[in-house]
Design a protein around this motif. Sequence first.
Motif, short mmCIF file in Angstrom:
data_model
loop_
_atom_site.label_atom_id
_atom_site.label_comp_id
_atom_site.label_asym_id
_atom_site.label_seq_id
_atom_site.Cartn_x
_atom_site.Cartn_y
_atom_site.Cartn_z
N GLN A 19 42.46 41.80 29.28
CA GLN A 19 41.72 40.47 29.17
C GLN A 19 41.99 39.75 30.46
O GLN A 19 41.09 39.24 30.98
CB GLN A 19 42.12 39.68 27.91
N ILE A 20 43.09 39.45 30.95
CA ILE A 20 43.42 38.99 32.24
C ILE A 20 42.72 39.63 33.48
O ILE A 20 41.96 39.06 34.10
CB ILE A 20 45.04 38.84 32.56
N LYS A 25 37.83 39.59 36.92
CA LYS A 25 37.06 40.64 37.91
C LYS A 25 35.90 39.84 38.73
O LYS A 25 35.41 38.73 38.40
CB LYS A 25 36.20 41.40 36.76
N GLN A 26 35.87 40.45 39.97
CA GLN A 26 34.79 39.88 40.86
C GLN A 26 33.39 39.85 40.27
O GLN A 26 32.97 40.78 39.86
CB GLN A 26 34.81 40.40 42.14
N ASN A 274 28.50 38.95 34.16
CA ASN A 274 29.48 38.84 35.35
C ASN A 274 28.44 38.68 36.49
O ASN A 274 29.12 39.41 37.45
CB ASN A 274 30.14 39.88 35.16
N THR A 275 27.47 38.21 36.49
CA THR A 275 26.52 38.28 37.73
C THR A 275 26.05 36.63 37.93
O THR A 275 25.52 35.94 37.05
CB THR A 275 25.44 39.00 37.94
N ILE A 276 26.73 36.30 39.12
CA ILE A 276 25.88 35.08 39.75
C ILE A 276 24.65 35.34 40.06
O ILE A 276 24.44 35.98 41.05
CB ILE A 276 26.67 34.32 40.85
N VAL A 277 23.31 34.42 39.56
CA VAL A 277 21.88 34.41 40.15
C VAL A 277 21.44 33.51 40.68
O VAL A 277 21.95 32.15 40.00
CB VAL A 277 21.19 35.00 38.92
N ILE A 278 20.99 33.37 41.77
CA ILE A 278 20.44 32.15 42.37
C ILE A 278 19.15 32.41 42.85
O ILE A 278 18.59 33.58 43.23
CB ILE A 278 21.25 31.80 43.91
N LYS A 342 34.14 32.10 47.34
CA LYS A 342 35.41 31.47 46.52
C LYS A 342 34.97 31.98 45.10
O LYS A 342 36.10 32.51 44.37
CB LYS A 342 35.30 29.99 46.27
N ALA A 343 33.95 32.17 44.71
CA ALA A 343 33.49 33.12 43.48
C ALA A 343 34.15 34.31 43.39
O ALA A 343 34.84 34.79 42.28
CB ALA A 343 32.20 33.12 43.07
N GLY A 344 34.07 35.16 44.56
CA GLY A 344 34.63 36.52 44.60
C GLY A 344 36.13 36.69 45.05
O GLY A 344 36.50 37.86 45.15
#
Length: 462
Positions: A19-20, A25-26, A274-278, A342-344
Amino acid sequence: MFSKKSIQLSLLLLFIASQIGHAQKQPNIVLLFADDGGYADFGFQGSKEMITPNLDKLASEGVRFTQAYVSASTCGPSRAGLITGRYQQRFGFEENNVPSYMSQYSGQDGPNMGIPLTEKTMGDYLKSLGYATAFYGKWHLGGTDKFHPLNRGFDEFLGFRGGARDYFPYENNPQDELNKLERNLGNYKEHDGYLTDVLADEAIDFIERKKNKPFFVFLSYNAVHTPMQARQEDMDKFPNLTGKRKELAGMTLSLDRACGKVLDKLKELGLDDNTIVIFTNDNGGPTDKNASINLPLSGTKSNHLEGGIRVPFLMRWPGKIKASSTYNAPISTLDLLPTFFKAGGGKDEALKNIDGVDLIPYVSNKTTGIPHETLYWKLGIRGTIRDGDWKLMRFSDRPAELYNIENDPYEQKDLAVYYPDKVKALFKKLYAWELTLERPAWLLQKKFEKVDIDRMDKYRNK
């Protein structure tokens, strides 16, 4: 022999570790980037004419920024700031780099019109964290091979190096070689179909191939930039519109559909959580060339009124950002690079001379205050500063203008004559920032008289 209790403890520890690992996970990153869209030309921005259900849904799943700014009001400089996280004037990228148009006016040849190789790009930073990187669409950050996306941090490329091209395939070579469609480096071949769809399909293919490792997709649509070319079946959905406005509506519909296909693929593959979308745009809409609407803001592409530099901006990151939320403090597209890095998992000390900030602590309410107290814009002698709620615009041919954006976001009442001390203070702050900049690497003499350039040097040499 292992006891039952020790086995249970081991299994528990393995579960906790998994879980950690999952939590750390990036995230994947997808940047959906439009071109010349009007501030009011999307459903989530209040449009009653445009049909944008996929982007409207994206807005409902994340945060909508109401005061998102670009670093320039035209394509090339705005993109240069975004992809480096730095004010583009710091490395001389102040004007659009259009070699075929500029060479007769500037002292710079086309091969040198691009982001200097000393600058690190968004692709460079994310590759250093192990990301697979791809760029699709309009580049406009340098036309020669040394400035090519594959030499600036991206693993894959399909698009064009210049600033504008047709949406339908060319039967013959385009007049400007930089607008030929290119796969990776030097492989030129026209596409089949409508370019907005083609670019989305390429991004989807990349996502499918890289789904098992962190990836970054920069999907740089040329929609809705001129030429005005929409599919007939898309325009037919807008019987009450005519002319350029009808064409724009069709192009916007295709843009929304293409974004929706990418978002659907993320969901299908189980990657959306688990995806940043802009989703955002490079500058204000041109109200003449493509009939964009920036209302209720004043201004248009190429000027420093709010309609030229304030853009639609959406961000979704499930579990990190509250759905159906808004963020009202000023932010900048300069913030995208540090936010992604930073998110990565990137460290602060690895970010060199960055003007942007990581937005996640602000939108997740982990940080008080606002991302930017002061923002700047500059093109030749024309300069603008927003400091808190105050905005000063300096011109070469008329007195400066002063607005209070909090009380007058539509810039209807010039307050310069009422607040001379504020004008003086903002002039000084703008000058101080300009002293930190490089002289423009190329400049249109047709637009800026020599007296303006001499005046710029005078301030810089004080």
